[in-house]
Each structure stands twice: as C-alpha cells, then as structure tokens.
Design an enzyme around this catalytic site. Structure first.
Site, PDB file in Angstrom:
ATOM      1  N   ASP A  31       2.771 -18.997  -8.566  1.00  0.00           N
ATOM      2  CA  ASP A  31       4.160 -18.506  -8.537  1.00  0.00           C
ATOM      3  C   ASP A  31       4.971 -19.116  -9.672  1.00  0.00           C
ATOM      4  O   ASP A  31       5.091 -20.332  -9.756  1.00  0.00           O
ATOM      5  CB  ASP A  31       4.834 -18.838  -7.184  1.00  0.00           C
ATOM      6  CG  ASP A  31       5.946 -17.853  -6.859  1.00  0.00           C
ATOM      7  OD1 ASP A  31       6.827 -17.670  -7.713  1.00  0.00           O
ATOM      8  OD2 ASP A  31       5.904 -17.256  -5.775  1.00  0.00           O
ATOM      9  N   ASN A  34      -0.131 -10.390  -4.265  1.00  0.00           N
ATOM     10  CA  ASN A  34       1.066 -10.277  -3.422  1.00  0.00           C
ATOM     11  C   ASN A  34       2.366 -10.325  -4.237  1.00  0.00           C
ATOM     12  O   ASN A  34       3.402  -9.872  -3.761  1.00  0.00           O
ATOM     13  CB  ASN A  34       1.028 -11.431  -2.394  1.00  0.00           C
ATOM     14  CG  ASN A  34       2.373 -11.695  -1.759  1.00  0.00           C
ATOM     15  OD1 ASN A  34       2.768 -11.004  -0.821  1.00  0.00           O
ATOM     16  ND2 ASN A  34       3.121 -12.671  -2.279  1.00  0.00           N
ATOM     17  N   TYR A  87       9.522   1.069  -8.075  1.00  0.00           N
ATOM     18  CA  TYR A  87       8.766   0.323  -7.049  1.00  0.00           C
ATOM     19  C   TYR A  87       7.795   1.246  -6.306  1.00  0.00           C
ATOM     20  O   TYR A  87       6.628   0.906  -6.089  1.00  0.00           O
ATOM     21  CB  TYR A  87       9.783  -0.305  -6.095  1.00  0.00           C
ATOM     22  CG  TYR A  87       9.222  -1.159  -4.998  1.00  0.00           C
ATOM     23  CD1 TYR A  87       8.745  -2.445  -5.247  1.00  0.00           C
ATOM     24  CD2 TYR A  87       9.190  -0.694  -3.691  1.00  0.00           C
ATOM     25  CE1 TYR A  87       8.250  -3.241  -4.213  1.00  0.00           C
ATOM     26  CE2 TYR A  87       8.701  -1.473  -2.652  1.00  0.00           C
ATOM     27  CZ  TYR A  87       8.233  -2.743  -2.924  1.00  0.00           C
ATOM     28  OH  TYR A  87       7.740  -3.518  -1.896  1.00  0.00           O
ATOM     29  N   LYS A 115       3.816   0.905  -6.201  1.00  0.00           N
ATOM     30  CA  LYS A 115       3.115   0.623  -4.939  1.00  0.00           C
ATOM     31  C   LYS A 115       2.134   1.739  -4.571  1.00  0.00           C
ATOM     32  O   LYS A 115       1.079   1.472  -3.983  1.00  0.00           O
ATOM     33  CB  LYS A 115       4.138   0.397  -3.813  1.00  0.00           C
ATOM     34  CG  LYS A 115       4.917  -0.911  -3.945  1.00  0.00           C
ATOM     35  CD  LYS A 115       4.000  -2.122  -4.061  1.00  0.00           C
ATOM     36  CE  LYS A 115       4.655  -3.419  -3.651  1.00  0.00           C
ATOM     37  NZ  LYS A 115       3.799  -4.595  -3.894  1.00  0.00           N
ATOM     38  N   THR A 152      12.272 -11.601   4.366  1.00  0.00           N
ATOM     39  CA  THR A 152      12.174 -12.521   3.226  1.00  0.00           C
ATOM     40  C   THR A 152      13.476 -12.381   2.437  1.00  0.00           C
ATOM     41  O   THR A 152      14.315 -11.543   2.779  1.00  0.00           O
ATOM     42  CB  THR A 152      10.999 -12.153   2.306  1.00  0.00           C
ATOM     43  OG1 THR A 152      11.289 -10.890   1.685  1.00  0.00           O
ATOM     44  CG2 THR A 152       9.682 -12.044   3.067  1.00  0.00           C
TER      45      THR A 152
HETATM   46  N1  LIG Z   1       9.153  -8.143   2.795  1.00  0.00           N
HETATM   47  C1  LIG Z   1       8.776  -6.911   3.132  1.00  0.00           C
HETATM   48  O1  LIG Z   1       9.153  -6.369   4.180  1.00  0.00           O
HETATM   49  C2  LIG Z   1       7.853  -6.143   2.219  1.00  0.00           C
HETATM   50  C3  LIG Z   1       7.652  -4.784   2.494  1.00  0.00           C
HETATM   51  C4  LIG Z   1       6.757  -4.069   1.684  1.00  0.00           C
HETATM   52  C5  LIG Z   1       6.089  -4.710   0.656  1.00  0.00           C
HETATM   53  N2  LIG Z   1       6.341  -6.026   0.402  1.00  0.00           N
HETATM   54  C6  LIG Z   1       5.621  -6.641  -0.705  1.00  0.00           C
HETATM   55  O2  LIG Z   1       5.142  -7.924  -0.301  1.00  0.00           O
HETATM   56  C7  LIG Z   1       5.076  -8.793  -1.433  1.00  0.00           C
HETATM   57  C8  LIG Z   1       5.841 -10.074  -1.149  1.00  0.00           C
HETATM   58  O3  LIG Z   1       7.208  -9.740  -0.940  1.00  0.00           O
HETATM   59  P1  LIG Z   1       8.270 -10.758  -0.313  1.00  0.00           P
HETATM   60  O4  LIG Z   1       9.146  -9.943   0.559  1.00  0.00           O
HETATM   61  O5  LIG Z   1       7.600 -11.966   0.212  1.00  0.00           O
HETATM   62  O6  LIG Z   1       9.104 -11.134  -1.635  1.00  0.00           O
HETATM   63  P2  LIG Z   1       9.684 -12.552  -2.183  1.00  0.00           P
HETATM   64  O7  LIG Z   1      10.676 -12.211  -3.232  1.00  0.00           O
HETATM   65  O8  LIG Z   1      10.111 -13.405  -1.035  1.00  0.00           O
HETATM   66  O9  LIG Z   1       8.398 -13.234  -2.831  1.00  0.00           O
HETATM   67  C9  LIG Z   1       7.791 -12.706  -3.970  1.00  0.00           C
HETATM   68  C10 LIG Z   1       7.238 -13.839  -4.800  1.00  0.00           C
HETATM   69  O10 LIG Z   1       6.562 -13.263  -5.944  1.00  0.00           O
HETATM   70  C11 LIG Z   1       6.836 -14.100  -7.061  1.00  0.00           C
HETATM   71  N3  LIG Z   1       6.661 -13.355  -8.324  1.00  0.00           N
HETATM   72  C12 LIG Z   1       7.509 -12.449  -8.871  1.00  0.00           C
HETATM   73  N4  LIG Z   1       7.053 -12.051 -10.070  1.00  0.00           N
HETATM   74  C13 LIG Z   1       5.878 -12.705 -10.292  1.00  0.00           C
HETATM   75  C14 LIG Z   1       4.937 -12.699 -11.346  1.00  0.00           C
HETATM   76  N5  LIG Z   1       5.133 -11.963 -12.450  1.00  0.00           N
HETATM   77  N6  LIG Z   1       3.828 -13.479 -11.228  1.00  0.00           N
HETATM   78  C15 LIG Z   1       3.611 -14.222 -10.110  1.00  0.00           C
HETATM   79  N7  LIG Z   1       4.496 -14.282  -9.083  1.00  0.00           N
HETATM   80  C16 LIG Z   1       5.617 -13.540  -9.171  1.00  0.00           C
HETATM   81  C17 LIG Z   1       8.260 -14.543  -6.867  1.00  0.00           C
HETATM   82  O11 LIG Z   1       8.559 -15.729  -7.620  1.00  0.00           O
HETATM   83  C18 LIG Z   1       8.325 -14.756  -5.356  1.00  0.00           C
HETATM   84  O12 LIG Z   1       8.075 -16.100  -5.007  1.00  0.00           O
HETATM   85  C19 LIG Z   1       5.639  -7.982  -2.610  1.00  0.00           C
HETATM   86  O13 LIG Z   1       4.588  -7.388  -3.322  1.00  0.00           O
HETATM   87  C20 LIG Z   1       6.475  -6.921  -1.924  1.00  0.00           C
HETATM   88  O14 LIG Z   1       6.662  -5.782  -2.731  1.00  0.00           O
HETATM   89  C21 LIG Z   1       7.214  -6.753   1.160  1.00  0.00           C
END
Ligand SMILES: NC(=O)c1ccc[n+]([C@@H]2O[C@H](COP(=O)([O-])OP(=O)(O)OC[C@H]3O[C@@H](n4cnc5c(N)ncnc54)[C@H](O)[C@@H]3O)[C@@H](O)[C@H]2O)c1
Length: 324
Positions: A37, A99, A171, A175, A206
């Site tokens: 990260d 992720n 997005y 996805k 989150t």
């Molecule tokens: N939270 C939800 O309900 C939800 C729903 C659908 C999909 N998602 C997907 O789940 C995953 C995690 O989402 P989240 O809600 O925990 O988000 P979040 O913002 O809490 O965490 C995402 C993390 O990814 C890191 N990141 C961003 N760009 C990066 C890069 N270039 N290289 C490495 N790390 C990087 C960020 O620093 C952050 O710590 C994402 O792919 C998101 O699209 C989440």
C-alpha cells in the site's frame, strides 16, 4: 493449523479498508503476508509510506509474519518489484489478492481524461500488471514444482456488473474489465496450476463508502455487522486455500451472503439468412426487449414499488444534468 499455513500471499491496497482485513485474516490463518500500500487518498493522490508498515506491525504483534511494500500497482516496474519482494522475504509466492482501488467519480459529461485514465490505471492495469509478473514467476516455478496450487483473487464491483451507478463510467468500465480478465486468465493459467477468481464486495463500510446512504454504523458488541469490511475476507481466504476447487468464478459478497454471478450470457435473438435491410431490421428489432437501464438499476439497488422508484428516478435524473 491455519487454513493458509505455509502460503505466501501478496495483498494489494492492504493498508486500510477491505485489504487490511484480508491481511489480518490471512496472517491469522497462517499465511505470510506482503502488505502492499502506498497510502494514497481515496482519489489516488498523495501517499503515506507508514500505512503498510502499521498493518505489518499489527500482524507481527499478534505473532504473524508480514513485510511491507509501498509500490503502486499501476507502476509496471513497481508491480514486478512487488512480486520480487514476496519471494525475497519468504522464498516463494502462492497467492495474489488484487484489491487496491481508488475513486474519481464524475458524470461522463464532466469527467476529465485524467480522471478516466487514473482509475483505469489502478484497477484494470494494476490488476493486470501484478497478475502478469506473478504468472511469469509461477510459470518458471511450475517446471520444478508442477503440483503446487497458486491463486489469484481479483476485486470487481457490482458497479461494473449488475448495478451500474451514474458518475462511475471509469470505475464501472475498470471493474467490468477486471471480471472479464479473471475468466480469460483462469483459462490461460490453468496449465501452471494457477486458479483465478474474482469477488465483488457490496456495501462494505470503508472510507470509500462510509457516506453512502444505508451503509450503517457499527453494531453493538456481539451483534453481526453485515457492513463490516472483514466479512469479505474469509471468502477470499477460502478461494486461496490450496485445495479450493473454484476457478474462473465471480462472487458478489455482502455480510454473510455469497452469490455466484452468471455474467453476460446470450439472450433473445432475431435472425436473417441474408444481410438485413433497414426496413426488415427495424421491424424485427421491435420484437426484442429494451428494458430501461435506470429501472434495472433501481431494482438492483432494492428500490421497489412504483412510488419509491418514481421518487428516486427524479432525484437521479436531476443529478445527471449537473454541470461541472
Ligand atoms: N467498500 C465497498 O463496499 C466496495 C464495493 C465494491 C468494490 N470494492 C473494491 O474493494 C477494494 C477495496 O476498497 P475499500 O473500500 O477497502 O477502499 P479503501 O480506500 O479503504 O482502500 C483502498 C486501498 O488501496 C490503496 N491503493 C490505492 N491506489 C493504489 C495503488 N496504485 N497501488 C496500491 N495500493 C493502492 C489505498 O492506499 C487504500 O489503502 C477496491 O478495489 C474497491 O473498488 C469495495
């Protein structure tokens, strides 16, 4: 013994949110974890190199094994360094959980080239880049250790699959691409004993989703919290277990519910045994269903009943004409 004992796992974007939950759970199940990260903001800007290390410290304090990596998955060489860091630290690599993610929501009419490219770079190219370098390593390893199970779990979203939300063309495209890439990669990597599956978390609380309506606050002690981001992690861990049979599947996850996607499939058809004339085509096309995409979205979001749908439709339509 933990279900992931002896497995070496890279988890991207593991400094917070869902990825952090994966890292802690994987370590508690005996995996050696690379916590990747760069600590960027929700929109991908800035960086905090201490974020990944803080999760590593937490894992070590609980008796687990982990190292930090702060490369961006969108950086081609960075993705290669990430794979190397796992092998250097732990001598092998069995699992990649793609992720990492960011958001730059904007209506298509208002979205800049940079807002589009940056989101595609992290989700779509990032998933490809890390998978590519891991797969090269695994192909080489498969010669000496042909029976060792390796696994990739990608992260998609309902937004790209069954509930395409306005302001998310970047997005949703990324996805949907991640889900499509999963299935092709699952077929291509089978000869090397690499399984590739995909999850689509739904409404996990989150920093990226905390302001969404209905996401819910933390529940009282002892009560099941369906919005907790950690609910996703056992399913991801299961998909990464050495004896897991699944390959090329996409699962929607919310709370304790796991739903396998059917994905795109061929539906109703019209046929002609010669090239269509516009006249015949116009008549024949009228026999095909043409459901309103907004009505589909409202149903997918659980907005039921004509009155509630009409109200929501007005709200969404009003927001769609906002100029930047
Ligand atoms: N939270 C939800 O309900 C939800 C729903 C659908 C999909 N998602 C997907 O789940 C995953 C995690 O989402 P989240 O809600 O925990 O988000 P979040 O913002 O809490 O965490 C995402 C993390 O990814 C890191 N990141 C961003 N760009 C990066 C890069 N270039 N290289 C490495 N790390 C990087 C960020 O620093 C952050 O710590 C994402 O792919 C998101 O699209 C989440």
């Amino acid at each position: 013994m933990g279900s992931l004992a002896g497995r070496v796992a890279i988890i991207t974007g593991a400094g917070q949110g869902i990825g952090r939950e994966h890292a802690l759970f994987f370590a508690s199940e005996g995996a050696k974890v690379v916590v990747n990260d760069p600590g960027v903001a929700v929109d991908g800007s800035g960086g905090d190199s201490s974020l990944a290390q803080r999760v590593v410290d937490e894992i070590r304090a609980a008796g687990g094994e982990a190292v930090a990596n702060t490369d961006s998955v969108a950086d081609w060489q960075g993705a290669q360094r990430l794979i190397r860091s796992a092998v250097e630290a732990f001598g092998d690599l069995h699992v990649v959980v793609n992720n990492a993610g960011i958001l730059r929501n904007e209506l298509l009419l208002n979205m800049s080239e940079q807002e589009f490219d940056t989101v595609i770079a992290v989700h779509l190219k990032g998933t490809f880049a890390v998978s590519h370098w891991a797969a090269l390593y695994w192909r080489e390893q498969s010669r000496a250790h042909p029976q060792v199970d390796r696994a990739i779990v990608n992260t998609s979203s309902g937004s790209g699959l069954h509930n395409p939300l306005p302001t998310e063309v970047n997005y949703a495209a990324a996805k949907a691409g991640v889900a499509a890439m999963t299935i092709v990669a699952a077929i291509e990597l089978q000869p090397y004993h690499v399984r590739v599956n995909c999850i689509a978390p739904s409404r996990a609380r989150t920093r990226a989703t905390v302001d969404l309506p209905g996401i819910g606050g933390a529940t009282q002690d002892g009560q099941f919290d369906p919005f907790h981001p950690g609910n996703v992690s056992p399913v991801v861990a299961y998909l990464c277990m050495a004896d897991c049979p699944f390959n090329g599947q996409v699962f929607s996850l919310h709370g304790g519910t796991v739903i396998r996607y059917h994905g795109w499939s061929l539906g109703e058809e019209i046929r002609s045994d010669q090239r269509w004339s516009i006249y015949d085509l116009t008549r024949a096309m009228q026999t095909l269903p043409n459901p309103d995409p907004l009505a589909n979205l409202l149903s997918a979001l659980g907005v039921l009943g004509p009155e509630a749908q009409e109200q929501m439709r007005h709200m969404i339509e009003a927001s769609l004409t906002k100029e930047r």
